[in-house]
Scaffold this active site. Structure first.
Site, PDB file in Angstrom:
ATOM      1  CE  LYS A  36      -3.220  -2.693   2.767  1.00 39.65           C
ATOM      2  NZ  LYS A  36      -3.676  -2.975   4.139  1.00 39.65           N
ATOM      3  NE  ARG A  90       0.343  -7.353  10.155  1.00 35.49           N
ATOM      4  CZ  ARG A  90       0.046  -6.425   9.260  1.00 35.49           C
ATOM      5  NH1 ARG A  90      -0.268  -5.207   9.675  1.00 35.49           N
ATOM      6  NH2 ARG A  90       0.044  -6.676   7.967  1.00 35.49           N
ATOM      7  CG  ASN A 149      -3.695  -7.951   7.649  1.00 33.84           C
ATOM      8  OD1 ASN A 149      -2.888  -8.827   7.345  1.00 33.84           O
ATOM      9  ND2 ASN A 149      -4.183  -7.107   6.769  1.00 33.84           N
TER      10      ASN A 149
END
Length: 448
Positions: A237, A292, A290
């Site tokens: 990203k 985290r 994800n």
């Protein structure tokens, strides 16, 4: 209340966690490699421990050295940040074994969501929409090709343990399948020690939209809205924003609902992100979770007025969430640009070196997360991201203008960066109109 938290990370996220600890009156411990001995996170922490030198496998990925450091300084908990050991179930189990709290989800949840094919099956069973594809793992090209014929080309071949774009190949026809499957499987085995694959329909020109969730140990799960992460290169990203210009209020409500459903399906706790892809017709599908905190968490913080790191620590201490779903009312528009030490004109080659002069933008609604300072040497051993510029404004047009102004003001001398490339994106009509999808960067690079 934790007495002392060890940060098993480096750079800007380590600085971010140290500041959260200070705001909570908790002492912080920095671990560092010899290459990072002069890093900002080392200077800001209350204590510091050197855990080796050279590549990350000798230090930031060395579980035993980090656990030993935590035990020697008497740390109650470890915050992993993102990357490195943040999604390593074995590390979580090691923390549990020595009575150290891991600030994140459980090892079982990380294992469950880390295996992409298992995650797909779990979401299917929970009635969360997933991209059409295999429900069971695939181990050989012949079996995979049969599934591809059923799904219909083009298909995406993915590593079950993959991440960061590794172990992924697109097969546009039957003739390409075997070669691409074997290439992806070999890369997966080399990168993750796992040759388990899965096949799914390749959605062309999708948007990448993710939902931030927070969950505590009392069954409370809250969705904090979406981030659009469609502007990316090689699955990495570059720009994130919230709200997404690609979805409607009805889609937003539905995606938030399904993200909560996904989290509850695996008894999720702490911070997590449910990632979706949205096809050109506006249909969205679960992609992965994800387990985290994300690089782009600051975007959500800006529009919701929350502190996700502090919330992570509170949840890990056994406290309930400090807010309910009714309390989450996103306001305005936030955009983040990742600033990397790299040379876009040379295929984004990393550009380590000494920062000879630094000026960071500031002002109302401007935030810069970084570990840079004048005289700091950016090492070559680690990721090239050196800063995140985040802006907040009443609407998207105002946020775009504020980000252009912030990048105009930012000065980093001594190393090459992608500042000019980011500015170029912010002036691109396709991006300004909110129409950029995951193929956007490749399209503008082909025009060079």
């Amino acid at each position: 209340m934790f007495h002392k938290i060890l940060i098993a990370n480096r750079g800007e996220i380590a600085v971010r966690i140290i500041r959260a600890c200070r705001n909570m009156g908790i002492r912080s411990v920095a671990v560092y490699s010899k290459e990072d001995k002069n890093s900002l996170h080392v200077q800001l922490a209350d204590q510091r421990v050197c855990i080796g030198e050279g590549p990350a496998r000798n230090n930031y990925l060395n579980m035993e050295r980090i656990i030993t450091a935590a035990r020697n300084v008497g740390a109650d908990a470890i915050h992993p940040g993102f990357g490195f050991l943040s999604e390593n179930a074995d590390f979580v189990r090691l923390c549990d074994e020595y009575g150290i709290t891991f600030i994140g989800p459980t090892a079982d949840v990380i294992n469950s969501m880390g295996n992409k094919s298992h995650a797909r099956k779990t979401m299917m069973d929970a009635n969360v929409p997933v991209v059409p594809g295999t429900k069971e793992p695939v181990y050989d090209a012949e079996t995979g090709e049969k599934f591809a014929d059923e799904i219909g080309y083009p298909v995406m071949i993915k590593a079950s343990s993959g991440g960061g774009g590794k172990g992924m190949r697109v097969a546009k026809s039957k003739d390409e399948f075997e070669f691409n499957f074997n290439m992806a499987q070999r890369e997966s085995a080399n990168s993750f020690g796992d040759d388990t694959m899965y096949i799914e329909k390749f959605i062309e020109n999708p948007r990448h939209v993710e939902i931030q969730i927070m969950a505590d140990n009392f069954g409370n799960v809250v969705a904090l809205g979406e981030r659009d992460c469609s502007v990316q290169r090689n699955h990495q990203k570059l720009i994130e924003e919230s709200p997404s210009p690609a979805i409607t209020e009805k889609m937003r409500a539905s995606m938030n609902h399904d993200a909560i459903l996904a989290a509850k399906a695996v008894n999720y706790t702490n911070a997590g992100t449910v990632e979706f892809i949205v096809d050109p017709k506006g249909t969205y599908y679960f992609m992965e979770m994800n387990t985290r905190i994300q690089v782009e968490h600051g975007v959500t913080e800006m529009v919701t007025g929350t502190d996700l790191i502090i919330e992570q620590i509170r949840v890990a201490m056994g406290e309930p969430l400090s807010f309910t779903q009714k309390d989450v009312t996103p306001r305005g528009h936030a955009i983040e640009c990742r600033i990397n030490a790299e040379i876009p004109e040379k295929n984004f080659m990393p550009s380590p070196g000494v920062v000879k002069h630094l000026h960071l933008p500031s002002g109302n609604g401007v935030r810069v997360d970084t570990a840079l300072y004048t005289g700091y040497r950016i090492p070559s051993e680690y990721d090239s991201m050196i800063a995140k510029v985040i802006v907040h404004a009443p609407n998207r047009d105002a946020a775009l203008q504020k980000m252009r102004s912030a990048l105009d003001e930012m000065v980093i001398m001594g190393v090459e960066t992608n500042l000019d490339f980011q500015y170029r994106i912010l002036k691109n009509p396709e991006f300004c109109e909110g129409k950029a999808d995951t193929g956007f960067i490749e399209r503008i690079l082909r025009l060079d």
